[in-house]
Scaffold this motif. Structure first.
Motif, PDB file in Angstrom:
ATOM      1  N   THR A 158      39.159  35.185  34.137  1.00 43.64           N
ATOM      2  CA  THR A 158      38.735  36.429  33.485  1.00 43.64           C
ATOM      3  C   THR A 158      39.867  37.681  33.655  1.00 43.64           C
ATOM      4  OG1 THR A 158      37.577  36.761  35.637  1.00 43.64           O
ATOM      5  CG2 THR A 158      36.369  35.759  33.527  1.00 43.64           C
ATOM      6  N   HIS A 159      40.030  37.785  35.061  1.00 46.53           N
ATOM      7  CA  HIS A 159      41.185  38.718  35.306  1.00 46.53           C
ATOM      8  C   HIS A 159      42.375  38.507  34.961  1.00 46.53           C
ATOM      9  CE1 HIS A 159      41.897  42.598  37.689  1.00 46.53           C
ATOM     10  NE2 HIS A 159      42.584  41.896  38.213  1.00 46.53           N
ATOM     11  N   THR A 160      42.728  37.092  35.021  1.00 47.70           N
ATOM     12  CA  THR A 160      44.262  36.748  34.433  1.00 47.70           C
ATOM     13  C   THR A 160      44.360  37.187  32.950  1.00 47.70           C
ATOM     14  OG1 THR A 160      44.215  35.125  35.978  1.00 47.70           O
ATOM     15  CG2 THR A 160      45.693  34.818  34.139  1.00 47.70           C
ATOM     16  N   TYR A 161      43.282  36.734  32.113  1.00 48.68           N
ATOM     17  CA  TYR A 161      43.413  37.088  30.790  1.00 48.68           C
ATOM     18  C   TYR A 161      43.328  38.784  30.452  1.00 48.68           C
ATOM     19  CZ  TYR A 161      43.321  32.701  28.069  1.00 48.68           C
ATOM     20  OH  TYR A 161      43.479  31.677  27.445  1.00 48.68           O
ATOM     21  N   LEU A 162      42.511  39.396  31.300  1.00 43.33           N
ATOM     22  CA  LEU A 162      42.440  40.799  31.042  1.00 43.33           C
ATOM     23  C   LEU A 162      43.835  41.401  31.360  1.00 43.33           C
ATOM     24  CD1 LEU A 162      38.885  41.861  32.490  1.00 43.33           C
ATOM     25  CD2 LEU A 162      39.894  42.052  30.194  1.00 43.33           C
ATOM     26  N   LEU A 163      44.452  40.939  32.632  1.00 48.70           N
ATOM     27  CA  LEU A 163      45.785  41.668  33.061  1.00 48.70           C
ATOM     28  C   LEU A 163      46.802  41.124  31.825  1.00 48.70           C
ATOM     29  CD1 LEU A 163      46.177  40.602  36.813  1.00 48.70           C
ATOM     30  CD2 LEU A 163      46.069  42.882  35.620  1.00 48.70           C
ATOM     31  N   TYR A 164      46.680  40.054  31.177  1.00 51.19           N
ATOM     32  CA  TYR A 164      47.914  39.516  30.274  1.00 51.19           C
ATOM     33  C   TYR A 164      47.524  40.510  29.106  1.00 51.19           C
ATOM     34  CZ  TYR A 164      49.615  36.768  26.539  1.00 51.19           C
ATOM     35  OH  TYR A 164      50.507  36.317  25.538  1.00 51.19           O
ATOM     36  N   ALA A 165      46.295  40.816  28.691  1.00 49.94           N
ATOM     37  CA  ALA A 165      46.105  41.426  27.367  1.00 49.94           C
ATOM     38  C   ALA A 165      46.394  42.961  27.833  1.00 49.94           C
ATOM     39  CB  ALA A 165      44.666  41.424  26.976  1.00 49.94           C
ATOM     40  N   ARG A 166      46.051  43.353  28.882  1.00 49.12           N
ATOM     41  CA  ARG A 166      46.642  44.914  28.977  1.00 49.12           C
ATOM     42  C   ARG A 166      47.994  44.957  29.086  1.00 49.12           C
ATOM     43  NH1 ARG A 166      44.161  47.851  34.378  1.00 49.12           N
ATOM     44  NH2 ARG A 166      45.947  46.627  35.328  1.00 49.12           N
ATOM     45  N   GLY A 167      48.715  44.031  29.612  1.00 52.36           N
ATOM     46  CA  GLY A 167      50.140  44.048  29.855  1.00 52.36           C
ATOM     47  C   GLY A 167      50.717  43.980  28.392  1.00 52.36           C
ATOM     48  N   ARG A 168      50.321  42.998  27.483  1.00 48.65           N
ATOM     49  CA  ARG A 168      50.782  43.231  26.102  1.00 48.65           C
ATOM     50  C   ARG A 168      50.617  44.385  25.677  1.00 48.65           C
ATOM     51  NH1 ARG A 168      50.486  38.479  22.959  1.00 48.65           N
ATOM     52  NH2 ARG A 168      51.501  40.004  21.523  1.00 48.65           N
ATOM     53  N   ASP A 175      51.736  44.468  34.963  1.00 45.69           N
ATOM     54  CA  ASP A 175      50.709  43.767  34.709  1.00 45.69           C
ATOM     55  C   ASP A 175      50.965  42.218  34.424  1.00 45.69           C
ATOM     56  OD1 ASP A 175      48.671  45.573  34.898  1.00 45.69           O
ATOM     57  OD2 ASP A 175      48.617  46.173  32.853  1.00 45.69           O
ATOM     58  N   LEU A 176      51.905  42.004  33.483  1.00 53.55           N
ATOM     59  CA  LEU A 176      52.424  40.668  33.453  1.00 53.55           C
ATOM     60  C   LEU A 176      52.725  39.929  34.615  1.00 53.55           C
ATOM     61  CD1 LEU A 176      54.161  41.599  29.994  1.00 53.55           C
ATOM     62  CD2 LEU A 176      51.918  40.124  30.196  1.00 53.55           C
ATOM     63  N   LEU A 177      53.700  40.554  35.390  1.00 55.93           N
ATOM     64  CA  LEU A 177      54.230  39.996  36.634  1.00 55.93           C
ATOM     65  C   LEU A 177      52.761  39.575  37.749  1.00 55.93           C
ATOM     66  CD1 LEU A 177      57.460  41.885  37.494  1.00 55.93           C
ATOM     67  CD2 LEU A 177      57.050  39.725  36.379  1.00 55.93           C
ATOM     68  N   SER A 178      51.975  40.331  37.735  1.00 53.40           N
ATOM     69  CA  SER A 178      50.787  40.421  38.411  1.00 53.40           C
ATOM     70  C   SER A 178      49.983  39.075  37.708  1.00 53.40           C
ATOM     71  CB  SER A 178      49.825  41.567  38.569  1.00 53.40           C
ATOM     72  OG  SER A 178      48.672  41.503  39.292  1.00 53.40           O
ATOM     73  N   CYS A 179      49.861  39.107  36.557  1.00 54.69           N
ATOM     74  CA  CYS A 179      49.293  37.645  35.951  1.00 54.69           C
ATOM     75  C   CYS A 179      49.898  36.473  36.356  1.00 54.69           C
ATOM     76  CB  CYS A 179      49.441  38.031  34.378  1.00 54.69           C
ATOM     77  SG  CYS A 179      48.908  36.564  33.545  1.00 54.69           S
ATOM     78  N   GLY A 180      51.322  36.479  36.340  1.00 53.57           N
ATOM     79  CA  GLY A 180      52.040  35.294  36.961  1.00 53.57           C
ATOM     80  C   GLY A 180      51.780  34.924  38.538  1.00 53.57           C
ATOM     81  N   ARG A 181      51.650  36.032  39.154  1.00 56.99           N
ATOM     82  CA  ARG A 181      51.523  35.745  40.699  1.00 56.99           C
ATOM     83  C   ARG A 181      50.240  35.170  40.786  1.00 56.99           C
ATOM     84  NH1 ARG A 181      54.338  40.842  41.199  1.00 56.99           N
ATOM     85  NH2 ARG A 181      52.315  41.972  41.157  1.00 56.99           N
ATOM     86  N   ARG A 182      49.251  35.639  40.079  1.00 56.91           N
ATOM     87  CA  ARG A 182      47.751  35.158  40.226  1.00 56.91           C
ATOM     88  C   ARG A 182      47.852  33.504  39.718  1.00 56.91           C
ATOM     89  NH1 ARG A 182      43.323  37.840  40.875  1.00 56.91           N
ATOM     90  NH2 ARG A 182      42.229  36.452  39.634  1.00 56.91           N
ATOM     91  N   LEU A 183      48.455  33.262  38.766  1.00 58.52           N
ATOM     92  CA  LEU A 183      48.478  31.979  38.255  1.00 58.52           C
ATOM     93  C   LEU A 183      49.328  31.185  39.315  1.00 58.52           C
ATOM     94  CD1 LEU A 183      49.272  32.255  34.533  1.00 58.52           C
ATOM     95  CD2 LEU A 183      47.226  31.691  35.380  1.00 58.52           C
TER      96      LEU A 183
END
Length: 930
Positions: free
Chosen positions: A684-694, A708-716
């Motif tokens: 949920t949070h990863t997809y939200l971060l990715y969408a907001r980054g885009r 945002d996109l880097l944070s998404c990657g760190r979480r994954l």
């Protein structure tokens, strides 16, 4: 309910003595209108007024106060009161007035009542008129008749007789009547007061007056009391002694008021039965249900309801419920407990048959505590589920405790106890833990226990709720362990998925878990094993072929509960989006007739979402957005958009889709609704971060989008998720890095992406990574990467990614002076991006196409056919700039500059740079000569 009593005995005939008029809170305007008639009467002209209001609204009190004020003003006051018990006695009310008007010491006259037979009718009417007329000789006269609707017919006739004969006499006639009271007599109200009386309707008191009666300071409590009673003075007075500290006025009632009201409507056929049915049904009091619960024929019920509505006892609506909560509570308090319980159970049954919502049926089942209703358990559980997810956990617990009162099998008792533990967990975690242990102690049948625990895991959204479910499932699994792996495997599988999806850290190691329970013999367990093997392949990111194969094995059969689990569903759709046949199979498995386990997920939501994800992956953005938008509206209706993982996933995918479509404002508005703090689950949070980054990168907030996109990657990475197709964050982070001038970061991200995608092996992630690689490489390497990306993507259904790769290649070809190739490549990019509906990409490709076509057009000021770009570079070189300086100035690579200069040398017929200035000058002179 109108229980005020005239201070004078109805038959005494005594006039009201002069005394200070009592104060009536909130009735000053009505008294002012009545006393406004005094000057008219004192001037010698008769007047009349009618005080109307519902039972208990204070008509008698206002009449008594007006009489006292009239006495102070010099009126002779005569009062009479109609009574239900005397309405059959001819002349009873007129006799009260006549006795009050008799002049002391005057010769006795025949009693009016003795002349009320047919033979003496005219004498009696004339006698009563003479009594009134003689009284006016002594001064102005105030005739106050309370409850005129209960008067006998003869008295009404007398009042009608004198009305037209006292027009020029100082007489004020004031009548009170219950509003809407059925007219059973031959004399109408207007016959007694004339055609233009002053009509005053007494409505409920306001907050200030209600507070004064209750002895409260104005505020919320006083307002709540006024609302519960409608501002009815008698009801307020009955409420006052019951208003203990902490009491809710809407839950209070008086059995005495219930008795009085029942007695008052006794004279109307079937009204008491309808009244009691309305009290039981409350807000569910539709006409059909009222009639059926009261056991009354529909025509009789309609007549009774009509009467009660006119009396303002029932609301005038298609749901004729009781007007005030205090009245309803009073009627219920007047009922014996067994009668109430039985009637509530009957109401619950009728509502069930009528298809009422579970929460309405459950409200009656809660009141039917002494009645055994086996079918009620399912309704109570369903209503409790809805209550928990709407934030009413304590109400849900009440429903479930009521369900436990029924005779239950061990399996059903365990199910109810686990559901009760979930509800209690919201407000009493220690108590919830005890409920879980109590549920485990009831485990009997292994299959039933495993099924119930699995259902609990599927019904919880995530977070702390999921931790409770995992704990309960683990305890039940330990209890079932003696039955061997086949008995407990499905439950352990679901527990593993729930734990993997709810952890904030790396998931549990699957291989040790899988080896512990192999070999398996049950087909369902084999499918579960395949599902977890697919999940392991996804997390490792090693082989798309292996992951797809395992998912295909898990989809065999019609049991799709594994794919309904939030965490598993998200990863499965991300992998299968490029596999049309498997997507179709997945949608068929998910398209079950029953409601989803999770109350926030609408029926049919999962196949709709899976289809939308597949459409988006193929580049069909318009159709994908339709799927997401329609589904999001249904999540909004259930309050699950920002809380349910599937709702959050749908919102994030829609934002991503809108970014591609160029609908930036809509995407921003939707993201503003999302809770980035509460949405801490893996996907949920990863997809939200990715969408907001885009979105941020697309709208010019590149630095924030990049973070945002880097944070998404760190979480994954923290979760051990190496599957590059979960969200292609590196590709967009690399583009953002380039825009920020961080070329080293862009190159690193592109290399990581190409390695991960090559290892995974699926066409769409690999083609996307190759496109990114083409952006960070130079010259031939860049072109080879983009050509390979296009070849790879043509073998997949990913049209949007293909359009992106074509746009990048065409742009590169144009920069390298390959205008003919660029035009063809960009033409395909424009066509394909427009088919996808990707407006920003289509605009960019179209602009690059126009530039390529302009570059291909020869410059008008030279005869050797140099293109505009060749001419510009040649002029700069002739001015002494190096290739590096030209490349920097025009944002080109040195290789591109070299290619353009080579073309210029060839067209000008010179061997190299030294002759460039002279050749350009000669070309310009020849052009001027023309």
């Amino acid at each position: 309910m109108d229980t005020e009593v005239n201070p004078e005995h109805p038959g005494s005939g005594a006039s009201v003595p002069k005394r200070p008029a009592p104060r009536l809170p909130g009735r000053e305007p009505e008294l002012g209108r009545l006393t406004g008639l005094f000057p008219v009467v004192l001037g010698g002209t008769a007047a009349s007024a009618v005080l109307a209001g519902e039972f208990g609204m204070g008509k008698s009190a206002v009449l008594r106060t007006a009489a006292a004020l009239a006495a102070d003003a010099g009126f002779t006051v005569a009062s009479a009161t109609g009574s239900r018990l005397e309405s059959h006695l001819a002349g009873g009310l007129v006799r009260q007035l006549a006795d009050a008007l008799e002049e002391p010491g005057a010769p006795p006259r025949p009693p009016v009542a003795e002349l009320c037979g047919p033979s003496g009718e005219s004498e009696a009417l004339d006698l009563f008129f003479r009594i009134v007329r003689d009284a006016t000789d002594r001064g102005p006269l105030f005739l106050g008749i309370d409850n005129i609707h209960l008067a006998d017919a003869w008295s009404m006739r007398c009042l009608a007789y004198i009305r037209n004969r006292v027009l020029d006499l100082p007489v004020l006639i004031v009548l009170t009547s219950v509003v809407g009271y059925p007219q059973h007599r031959e004399v109408a109200l207007l016959d007694m007061v004339g055609s233009t009386p002053l009509t005053i309707t007494l409505n409920g008191l306001g907050d200030a007056a209600a507070a004064e009666i209750l002895g409260l300071a104005p505020g919320e409590l006083a307002s709540a009391c006024r609302e519960a009673t409608g501002g009815n003075p008698v009801l307020l007075q009955a409420l006052r002694p019951r208003l203990l500290p902490g009491a809710d006025p809407h839950e209070l009632g008086s059995s005495l008021i219930g008795q009085v009201l029942t007695t008052r409507v006794q004279e109307f056929p079937h009204a008491p039965a309808i009244l009691h049915a309305a009290a039981i049904l409350g807000e569910d009091a539709g006409f059909d249900l009222l009639a059926r619960l009261a056991g009354v024929d529909e025509l009789d019920a309609l007549q009774a309801i009509d009467t009660l509505v006119r009396l303002h006892v029932l609301n005038n609506s298609d749901q004729p419920a009781l007007t005030y909560s205090f009245v309803r509570n009073s009627l219920l308090k007047d009922m014996p407990q067994t009668t109430r319980a039985v009637n509530h159970s009957r109401a619950a049954k009728l509502l069930t048959e009528a298809g009422a919502p579970p929460e309405r049926v459950a409200a009656h089942l809660l009141e039917a505590t002494s009645i055994r209703i086996p079918w009620a358990v399912d309704v109570l559980r369903l209503s409790a589920r809805d209550a928990v997810f709407s934030g009413q956990a304590e109400l849900a617990a009440r429903h479930l405790r009521r369900a436990l009162e029924e005779r239950l099998t061990s399996g059903r008792r365990m199910a109810v106890l686990l559901q009760l533990a979930h509800a209690e967990f919201q407000f009493d975690p220690p108590g919830a833990a005890k409920r879980v242990r109590e549920a485990v102690d009831t485990v009997g049948n292994r299959e039933t226990a495993a099924y119930i625990a699995t259902a609990m895991l599927l019904s919880l959204c995530g977070g702390q709720d999921a931790r409770l479910g995992i704990s309960a499932a683990g305890q039940i699994a330990a209890r079932l362990d003696a039955g061997g792996p086949d008995a407990v495997w499905p439950l352990l599988c679901m527990t593993y998925l729930a734990e993997a999806g709810s952890r904030l850290g790396p998931p549990p190691e699957f291989r040790d878990f899988e080896e512990q329970w192999a070999p398996l013999t049950d087909p369902a367990a084999q499918r579960s094993r395949s599902a977890l093997l697919a999940l392991d392949a996804v997390r490792s990111g090693d082989s798309a072929q292996d992951a797809v194969g395992h998912f295909a094995d898990a989809l065999v059969g019609d049991d799709g509960e594994l794919f309904e689990q939030h965490y598993f569903f998200t990863l499965a759709t991300a992998v299968l989006a490029d596999e049309p046949a498997h997507v179709d199979r997945l949608c068929r498995v998910l398209d079950v007739e029953r409601e989803p386990w999770d109350v926030h997920v609408p029926h049919g939501a999962l196949p709709t979402l899976a289809r939308g994800i597949a459409l988006q992956a193929s580049g069909d953005l318009q159709r994908a957005s339709v799927h997401f938008e329609s589904l999001l509206r249904r999540f909004d209706e259930r309050g699950g958009t920002t809380t349910c993982p599937v709702g959050v996933l749908c919102a994030a995918k829609l934002v991503e889709c809108w970014v591609e479509l160029g609908r930036f404002e809509a995407a921003t508005s939707l993201l503003d609704r999302m809770d980035f703090v509460a949405s801490q689950g893996l996907f949920t949070h990863t997809y939200l971060l990715y969408a907001r980054g885009r979105l941020r990168v697309a709208t010019g907030y590149t630095r924030f989008g990049f973070e945002d996109l880097l944070s998404c990657g760190r979480r994954l990475a923290h979760h051990g998720m190496r599957f590059p197709g979960f969200v292609p964050w590196r590709a967009h982070a690399a583009r953002a890095a380039l825009a920020l001038g961080q070329t080293d970061d862009a190159a690193r991200l592109a290399e990581e992406d190409i390695n991960a995608s090559a290892r995974w092996g699926a066409a769409r992630p690999l083609g996307t990574a190759l496109t990114t690689l083409g952006l960070v490489r130079e010259d031939d390497e860049a072109e080879r990467a983009l050509q390979k990306a296009i070849t790879t993507l043509r073998s997949s259904p990913s049209r949007l990614q293909l359009a992106t790769a074509l746009t990048e290649l065409g742009t590169l070809q144009a920069r390298h002076g390959q205008s003919e190739k660029a035009i063809e490549t960009l033409r395909q990019a424009v066509e394909l991006s427009e088919q996808c509906g990707a407006r920003p990409l289509a605009r960019r490709a179209a602009e690059e196409l126009r530039s390529a076509r302009r570059a291909l057009t020869p410059a008008k000021d030279n005869e050797h056919g140099l293109t505009r770009q060749e001419n510009r570079i040649a002029v700069m070189a002739a001015q002494g700039l190096t290739n590096r300086e030209i490349a920097t100035a025009l944002h080109l690579t040195r290789r591109t500059v070299e290619l353009h200069l080579s073309g210029a040398y060839r067209k000008l017929g010179i061997p190299g740079r030294a002759e460039l200035g002279g050749a350009l000058a000669k070309s310009s002179q020849r052009a001027d000569g023309r």
